[in-house]
Write a protein that holds these residues in place. Structure first.
Motif, mmCIF file in Angstrom:
data_model
loop_
_atom_site.group_PDB
_atom_site.id
_atom_site.type_symbol
_atom_site.label_atom_id
_atom_site.label_comp_id
_atom_site.label_asym_id
_atom_site.label_seq_id
_atom_site.Cartn_x
_atom_site.Cartn_y
_atom_site.Cartn_z
ATOM 1 N N CYS A 1 0.939 -1.361 -0.289
ATOM 2 C CA CYS A 1 -0.157 -0.048 0.023
ATOM 3 C C CYS A 1 0.919 1.001 0.010
ATOM 4 O O CYS A 1 2.081 1.253 0.469
ATOM 5 C CB CYS A 1 -0.988 0.121 1.110
ATOM 6 S SG CYS A 1 -2.079 -1.339 1.274
ATOM 7 N N ALA A 2 0.540 2.109 -0.699
ATOM 8 C CA ALA A 2 1.078 3.629 -0.541
ATOM 9 C C ALA A 2 0.673 4.638 0.426
ATOM 10 O O ALA A 2 -0.569 4.301 0.787
ATOM 11 C CB ALA A 2 0.847 4.172 -2.190
ATOM 12 N N GLU A 3 1.271 5.658 0.449
ATOM 13 C CA GLU A 3 0.867 6.561 1.333
ATOM 14 C C GLU A 3 -0.351 7.275 0.652
ATOM 15 O O GLU A 3 -0.601 7.347 -0.541
ATOM 16 C CB GLU A 3 2.141 7.760 1.460
ATOM 17 C CG GLU A 3 1.545 8.520 2.558
ATOM 18 C CD GLU A 3 2.722 9.299 3.128
ATOM 19 O OE1 GLU A 3 4.250 9.006 2.876
ATOM 20 O OE2 GLU A 3 2.862 10.646 3.529
ATOM 21 N N GLY A 4 -1.298 7.507 1.715
ATOM 22 C CA GLY A 4 -2.530 8.018 1.100
ATOM 23 C C GLY A 4 -3.707 7.195 1.210
ATOM 24 O O GLY A 4 -4.787 7.351 0.654
ATOM 25 N N GLU A 5 -3.300 5.814 0.789
ATOM 26 C CA GLU A 5 -4.178 4.666 0.443
ATOM 27 C C GLU A 5 -5.132 4.485 1.388
ATOM 28 O O GLU A 5 -4.859 4.496 2.554
ATOM 29 C CB GLU A 5 -3.409 3.377 -0.096
ATOM 30 C CG GLU A 5 -4.119 2.548 -0.897
ATOM 31 C CD GLU A 5 -3.289 1.369 -1.599
ATOM 32 O OE1 GLU A 5 -2.183 1.753 -1.778
ATOM 33 O OE2 GLU A 5 -3.647 0.402 -1.801
ATOM 34 N N ALA A 6 -6.421 4.139 1.275
ATOM 35 C CA ALA A 6 -7.353 3.772 2.262
ATOM 36 C C ALA A 6 -7.314 2.221 2.375
ATOM 37 O O ALA A 6 -7.261 1.548 1.510
ATOM 38 C CB ALA A 6 -8.825 4.182 1.656
ATOM 39 N N VAL A 7 -7.254 1.695 3.772
ATOM 40 C CA VAL A 7 -6.936 0.461 3.879
ATOM 41 C C VAL A 7 -7.902 0.108 5.122
ATOM 42 O O VAL A 7 -8.342 0.848 6.071
ATOM 43 C CB VAL A 7 -5.503 0.354 4.406
ATOM 44 C CG1 VAL A 7 -4.630 0.618 3.357
ATOM 45 C CG2 VAL A 7 -5.052 1.203 5.698
ATOM 46 N N LEU A 8 -7.966 -1.379 5.069
ATOM 47 C CA LEU A 8 -8.697 -2.250 6.240
ATOM 48 C C LEU A 8 -7.689 -2.607 7.146
ATOM 49 O O LEU A 8 -6.738 -3.597 6.575
ATOM 50 C CB LEU A 8 -9.615 -3.000 5.882
ATOM 51 C CG LEU A 8 -10.843 -2.787 5.431
ATOM 52 C CD1 LEU A 8 -11.842 -4.203 4.696
ATOM 53 C CD2 LEU A 8 -11.999 -2.420 6.662
ATOM 54 N N VAL A 9 -7.642 -2.509 8.356
ATOM 55 C CA VAL A 9 -6.758 -3.052 9.547
ATOM 56 C C VAL A 9 -7.425 -3.987 10.362
ATOM 57 O O VAL A 9 -8.372 -3.570 10.825
ATOM 58 C CB VAL A 9 -5.911 -1.781 10.063
ATOM 59 C CG1 VAL A 9 -4.862 -2.263 10.903
ATOM 60 C CG2 VAL A 9 -5.459 -0.946 9.322
#
Lengths: 78, 78, 78, 78, 78
Positions: free
Chosen positions: D43-51
Motif C-alpha cells: 500500500c502507498a501513502e494516502g491509500e485507504a486500508v482495512l486494518v
C-alpha cells in the motif's frame, strides 16, 4: 473484568446459531460505556455484575466455537 | 458484544485473500465509533446488529486463518 | 500492562465457579479507568500494581478455563 | 476491522527479528487514532486500508510467532 | 502496534515469577496514554519504540506462559 449493571436485554432471532444458550444482557459499565454480554447465571435488570471480555469469554464453552466476546462471570454482592 | 447499526459497505479488490466470503459492513456502534465487521447472515443498511470482536470473530471459521477481528453474530429484533 | 492502584475489593457469591482462587480487586489505572483484576499474590488497598489484560491473564492458569481477563502480575516497588 | 489511511512508514533497524517481511505503515483511523500495521500487499501513502487487530493479525503467519497485532488486510476501493 | 517513547522503568520485587527476563518500561504512546511493556532488546529512556499488545506479546516466549500483554518489538529509527 469490568463492573457494570444490567440495563436491558437484547433479542436476536436471525443469528449465526453458535451462540451458547443464555441471555444477551446489556450491561452499562462504571466507566459509562455499554456492552452486550452473555448471561448464563440468571441476572436480573438492575443487578451489579462482573463482565469478562475477549477470547476468554468464548473459552468458557469448550465444545463449541462460541462467537462471544463478553460473559457475565458473577453477580456482585451489594 | 457491541450493539450497532449498519451504515455502509466497504469494497476491497486488493486484499490478502483469506478473508471469508461475506460482506464487509460498516457498523456504527452505540458509543459512536465505527467498526468494519464481516457479515455472513445478510444484513441491510440501517439494520441493528450485534458485533463480536477479537479472535473469536476469526474462530468462527475453523478451516481457515480468517484475518478478521469483527463479525456480525446477529440481527437485533426491533 | 497498565499501572494502577488497588482501590477496593469485589465480592461475588453467585458466579460461574471456574474463577481461580484469589481476590477480585478493583484497580484504578493511571489513565483514570477502573478494572477488576484477580490477585493471587496478596495485594493490599493502596498498593501500586501491574495488571495484565486479555487472554494471557487466563493462560496463567493452565489446568482450568479461567474466565478472567485481568490479573495482577506484580506489586510495583515504591 | 478499522478503516484508515496510510500516513507514513516506520523503520526499525534494532528489532526482535521475528517480524514478518513487509512494511510497517502508520495508519490513521477514521476515529482519529494512529496505529502501526504490517503491510504485505503493497500500500502507498494516502491509500485507504482495512486494518485487523489483535492475535488474528499474527495468525496470518502460520509458521512463525509473528509479534504483530495489526495487519492491513485490504485496500479499500475508492 | 503503537508508537511510543520510553519514559521510565518499573521495578517489581513481589511478582508472579513467570515474567520473562527483561525490563518493564513505561512507554508513552503517541495518543497520550501510557503502557508498561516488556523490553528484551535494551531500550533507553527517551528512545522511540514500537509496542505490540495482547496475546501476541506473550506468544513470543514459546516455553513459558508469559503473563505479559505488551512487548517492545523494535526501536524506531529517527
Amino acid at each position: 473484568m469490568i463492573r457494570g449493571r444490567v440495563v436491558g436485554r437484547v433479542w436476536s432471532t436471525k443469528n449465526i446459531e453458535t451462540i451458547p444458550n443464555g441471555a444477551l444482557l446489556e450491561v452499562e459499565s462504571e466507566g459509562g460505556g455499554t456492552v452486550v454480554a452473555l448471561d448464563i447465571i440468571g441476572c436480573a435488570e438492575g443487578e451489579a455484575v462482573l463482565v469478562t471480555q475477549g477470547s476468554v469469554a468464548a473459552s468458557h464453552f469448550p465444545n463449541v466455537k462460541a462467537p462471544i466476546d463478553a460473559l457475565i462471570i458473577g453477580s456482585i454482592d451489594e
